[in-house]
Design an enzyme around this catalytic site. Structure first.
Site, PDB file in Angstrom:
ATOM      1  N   LYS A  25       0.839  -1.214   0.000  1.00 25.81           N
ATOM      2  CA  LYS A  25       0.000   0.000   0.000  1.00 25.81           C
ATOM      3  C   LYS A  25       0.868   1.256   0.000  1.00 25.81           C
ATOM      4  CE  LYS A  25      -1.552   1.491   4.084  1.00 25.81           C
ATOM      5  NZ  LYS A  25      -1.308   2.868   4.549  1.00 25.81           N
ATOM      6  N   ASN A  26       1.889   1.275   0.869  1.00 26.56           N
ATOM      7  CA  ASN A  26       2.656   2.510   1.024  1.00 26.56           C
ATOM      8  C   ASN A  26       3.676   2.732  -0.090  1.00 26.56           C
ATOM      9  OD1 ASN A  26       1.134   3.148   3.205  1.00 26.56           O
ATOM     10  ND2 ASN A  26       2.674   2.626   4.746  1.00 26.56           N
ATOM     11  N   CYS A 119      -4.271   7.597   9.857  1.00 25.12           N
ATOM     12  CA  CYS A 119      -4.547   7.024  11.169  1.00 25.12           C
ATOM     13  C   CYS A 119      -4.381   8.049  12.283  1.00 25.12           C
ATOM     14  CB  CYS A 119      -3.579   5.871  11.422  1.00 25.12           C
ATOM     15  SG  CYS A 119      -4.014   4.388  10.540  1.00 25.12           S
ATOM     16  N   ARG A 124       0.755  14.227  13.283  1.00 29.43           N
ATOM     17  CA  ARG A 124       1.464  13.844  12.055  1.00 29.43           C
ATOM     18  C   ARG A 124       1.804  15.100  11.275  1.00 29.43           C
ATOM     19  NH1 ARG A 124      -1.052   8.426   9.659  1.00 29.43           N
ATOM     20  NH2 ARG A 124       0.926   8.509   8.549  1.00 29.43           N
ATOM     21  N   ASP A 307       4.832   0.314  12.168  1.00 24.99           N
ATOM     22  CA  ASP A 307       3.624  -0.299  11.598  1.00 24.99           C
ATOM     23  C   ASP A 307       3.467  -1.780  11.968  1.00 24.99           C
ATOM     24  OD1 ASP A 307       2.967   2.089  10.479  1.00 24.99           O
ATOM     25  OD2 ASP A 307       3.564   1.570   8.436  1.00 24.99           O
ATOM     26  N   ARG A 399      -8.653  -0.490   5.036  1.00 25.18           N
ATOM     27  CA  ARG A 399      -7.858   0.600   4.471  1.00 25.18           C
ATOM     28  C   ARG A 399      -6.524   0.068   3.946  1.00 25.18           C
ATOM     29  NH1 ARG A 399      -6.181   4.510   8.463  1.00 25.18           N
ATOM     30  NH2 ARG A 399      -4.857   4.921   6.687  1.00 25.18           N
TER      31      ARG A 399
HETATM   32  N1  EPU Z   1       7.445  14.363  10.961  1.00 18.32           N
HETATM   33  C1  EPU Z   1       7.655  15.701  11.233  1.00 18.32           C
HETATM   34  N2  EPU Z   1       7.571  16.583  10.186  1.00 18.32           N
HETATM   35  C2  EPU Z   1       7.295  16.199   8.921  1.00 18.32           C
HETATM   36  C3  EPU Z   1       7.090  14.814   8.651  1.00 18.32           C
HETATM   37  C4  EPU Z   1       7.178  13.927   9.705  1.00 18.32           C
HETATM   38  O1  EPU Z   1       7.905  16.084  12.374  1.00 18.32           O
HETATM   39  O2  EPU Z   1       7.210  17.042   8.033  1.00 18.32           O
HETATM   40  C5  EPU Z   1       7.471  13.370  12.060  1.00 18.32           C
HETATM   41  C6  EPU Z   1       6.080  12.759  12.288  1.00 18.32           C
HETATM   42  O3  EPU Z   1       5.284  13.571  13.126  1.00 18.32           O
HETATM   43  C7  EPU Z   1       6.415  11.405  12.864  1.00 18.32           C
HETATM   44  C8  EPU Z   1       7.732  11.055  12.174  1.00 18.32           C
HETATM   45  O4  EPU Z   1       8.264  12.267  11.677  1.00 18.32           O
HETATM   46  O5  EPU Z   1       6.654  11.546  14.244  1.00 18.32           O
HETATM   47  C9  EPU Z   1       7.627  10.042  11.048  1.00 18.32           C
HETATM   48  O6  EPU Z   1       6.632  10.455  10.132  1.00 18.32           O
HETATM   49  P1  EPU Z   1       6.660  10.091   8.585  1.00 18.32           P
HETATM   50  O7  EPU Z   1       6.549  11.376   7.818  1.00 18.32           O
HETATM   51  O8  EPU Z   1       7.812   9.202   8.269  1.00 18.32           O
HETATM   52  O9  EPU Z   1       5.319   9.276   8.436  1.00 18.32           O
HETATM   53  P2  EPU Z   1       4.345   9.321   7.187  1.00 18.32           P
HETATM   54  O10 EPU Z   1       5.166   9.550   5.978  1.00 18.32           O
HETATM   55  O11 EPU Z   1       3.210  10.239   7.462  1.00 18.32           O
HETATM   56  C10 EPU Z   1       4.490   6.805   6.581  1.00 18.32           C
HETATM   57  C11 EPU Z   1       3.512   5.676   6.386  1.00 18.32           C
HETATM   58  C12 EPU Z   1       2.956   5.266   7.744  1.00 18.32           C
HETATM   59  C13 EPU Z   1       4.124   4.839   8.641  1.00 18.32           C
HETATM   60  C14 EPU Z   1       5.147   5.981   8.735  1.00 18.32           C
HETATM   61  C15 EPU Z   1       6.388   5.612   9.530  1.00 18.32           C
HETATM   62  C16 EPU Z   1       2.615   6.120   4.181  1.00 18.32           C
HETATM   63  C17 EPU Z   1       1.464   6.548   3.339  1.00 18.32           C
HETATM   64  N3  EPU Z   1       2.443   6.127   5.506  1.00 18.32           N
HETATM   65  O12 EPU Z   1       3.761   7.871   7.169  1.00 18.32           O
HETATM   66  O13 EPU Z   1       2.111   4.148   7.512  1.00 18.32           O
HETATM   67  O14 EPU Z   1       3.658   4.533   9.924  1.00 18.32           O
HETATM   68  O15 EPU Z   1       5.559   6.375   7.413  1.00 18.32           O
HETATM   69  O16 EPU Z   1       7.015   4.506   8.972  1.00 18.32           O
HETATM   70  O17 EPU Z   1       3.663   5.749   3.666  1.00 18.32           O
HETATM   71  C18 EPU Z   1       0.311   2.679   7.913  1.00 18.32           C
HETATM   72  O18 EPU Z   1       0.484   2.192   6.788  1.00 18.32           O
HETATM   73  O19 EPU Z   1      -0.428   2.146   8.770  1.00 18.32           O
HETATM   74  C19 EPU Z   1       0.983   3.922   8.271  1.00 18.32           C
HETATM   75  C20 EPU Z   1       0.554   4.708   9.260  1.00 18.32           C
END
Ligand code: EPU
Length: 420
Positions: A25-26, A119, A124, A307, A399
């Site tokens: 998915k991701n 989620c 986030r 995850d 999802r």
């Molecule tokens: N963060 C910041 N600033 C930013 C971006 C991130 O402070 O601009 C912080 C976040 O608040 C968090 C950490 O950095 O504490 C990691 O966030 P990240 O941006 O890596 O998460 P994401 O890109 O929003 C993706 C996956 C998530 C997975 C996370 C961590 C996708 C669509 N989502 O989210 O997947 O948990 O990376 O590996 O790729 C899931 O599939 O269930 C899911 C939640």
């Protein structure tokens, strides 16, 4: 699938046989967003048929894409952008909307994207995405739940991510492939989904180099082509079935997998005493008597993934002794612990640490799935509970997990969906 459907599990059935892993998915989410970067034709195979993907396809249709979904293949083309508007009713539950920001700005110079959902697992933030795009020349306004961004042609930057971010890395990468000049992105996230996106962008004609895996050097192009791409297996789905195989007296074969993506999980399971036979693209997992307790900390890849934290927690309730799980990525990702306690688990939360005393036996209850991975942890809990477990908010599971009830039934579990 109705929004308020439930998953009904009659527990304590032995799981045996084989299960096939779907596409990630991701990886599929940013890769489908990358379609916005080109007017060419794309064909994606191994696309998981999950709600988050359908939501993104709907958003792409809204901005002018035409697509055909045949089994797990998506043929898609966005010849002419109809609008840069991505409304909230389309993306209210996924992070997909934010992944459209970089590509829309890069090709169209305008994006009006609803604030991302996803989620409810903590704050986030997307400040790194915004900082990077601003440095590339975009200006942002925030109005009534929308991020409105405008830019002339994006300019190359030398940007160091202040912290690891998966979608942040993907977004700036997708912006940079059409920017003017050569961009350097430093401290990039290392998740396999990012390497898969690099592979797709390269097939589209992008020039991306990385002598050191945390640094991506991207030579911007004025246009890109379409491409044919097969999506990598979903490492989180894979890990979820590995955990299922380690429960009770199960024995399952996990096929179409990429076991090296989950080395961090396999190492922990070995430490717990689980027996896992790993081959190139499959694994055989069988439960083997007493499980030892462990201490686990979630980290960005290649560390143990946040995850899989919830699913592993379910297994740790079955270890003899006290385990600890420390969550470093998100600040509200223990909601499954309270639900597992309803089944009979003994989990205490102290800040970002869950302390799990095992082994506890489970009795079926009504449970609430608060987020996607929590829902999988509760289903795993239901599989080892005496009697009937009902997991409410089943849509959370759909999802991100393709046909999980069907896949579990094929393994011998008794799992049903009730639409109410
Ligand atoms: N963060 C910041 N600033 C930013 C971006 C991130 O402070 O601009 C912080 C976040 O608040 C968090 C950490 O950095 O504490 C990691 O966030 P990240 O941006 O890596 O998460 P994401 O890109 O929003 C993706 C996956 C998530 C997975 C996370 C961590 C996708 C669509 N989502 O989210 O997947 O948990 O990376 O590996 O790729 C899931 O599939 O269930 C899911 C939640």
């Amino acid at each position: 699938m109705m929004q308020n459907s439930k998953i009904l599990i009659e527990g304590r059935k032995r799981l045996e046989g084989s299960v096939s892993i779907s596409g990630a998915k991701n990886a599929a989410l940013p890769e489908l967003a990358a379609v916005v970067l080109s007017s060419g034709k794309f064909s994606f195979s191994n696309v998981p048929r999950v709600k988050d993907i359908h939501v993104l396809l709907k958003a792409l249709k809204n901005i002018g894409a035409e697509f055909q979904l045949t089994g797990s293949t998506v043929d898609i083309q966005l010849d002419t952008l109809r609008s840069g508007l991505v409304p909230p009713e389309i993306v209210e539950t996924t992070r997909a909307s934010v992944l459209l920001l970089g590509p829309l700005l890069a090709r169209h110079g305008y994006a009006r994207v609803s604030m991302p959902g996803g989620c409810p697992i903590g704050d986030r933030k997307i400040n790194y995405h915004i900082d990077g795009l601003e440095k590339m020349g975009a200006s942002f306004r925030f109005e009534e739940g929308y991020i409105i961004a405008e830019a002339p042609r994006l300019q190359a930057i030398d940007f160091q991510f202040p912290g690891k971010t998966v979608t942040g890395t993907e977004n700036l990468l997708m912006a940079a492939v059409l920017a003017e000049g050569t961009t350097t992105l430093r401290n990039c996230a290392l998740e396999p989904e990012i390497s898969d996106l690099v592979q797709l962008l390269t097939a589209m004609g992008a020039e991306i180099q990385s002598d050191d895996p945390e640094t991506l050097v991207i030579k911007g192009k004025s246009s890109l082509d379409g491409a044919t791409h097969c999506i990598i297996p979903d490492r989180i789905e894979m890990g979820t079935y590995v955990v299922a195989g380690c429960l009770e007296n199960n024995e399952i074969k996990i096929e179409n997998a990429a076991p090296h993506y989950i080395d961090s999980l396999l190492d922990i399971l070995k430490e717990m005493g689980c027996a896992i036979q790993v081959d190139a693209d499959s694994m055989i997992v069988r439960s083997c008597g007493e499980l030892r307790p462990v201490r686990v900390e979630t980290e960005p890849y290649p560390g143990f993934p946040t995850d899989l934290q919830a699913q592993l927690t379910t297994l740790l309730t079955q270890a003899n002794g006290t385990s600890q799980v420390v969550e470093h990525i998100f600040d509200n990702r223990f909601q499954h612990a309270l639900e597992l306690n309803k089944l009979g688990a003994d989990i205490r939360l102290e800040g970002n640490t869950a302390i799990i005393n095992g082994k506890t036996s489970f009795a079926g209850r009504d449970l609430l799935a608060t987020d996607l991975r929590a829902s999988a942890a509760l289903v795993l809990g239901g599989l080892i509970a005496d009697g009937e477990t009902v997991v409410h908010n089943a849509y959370q599971l759909f999802r991100g997990y393709e046909n999980m009830p069907e896949k579990l039934q094929k393994l011998g579990a008794c799992v049903k969906i009730i639409d109410s």
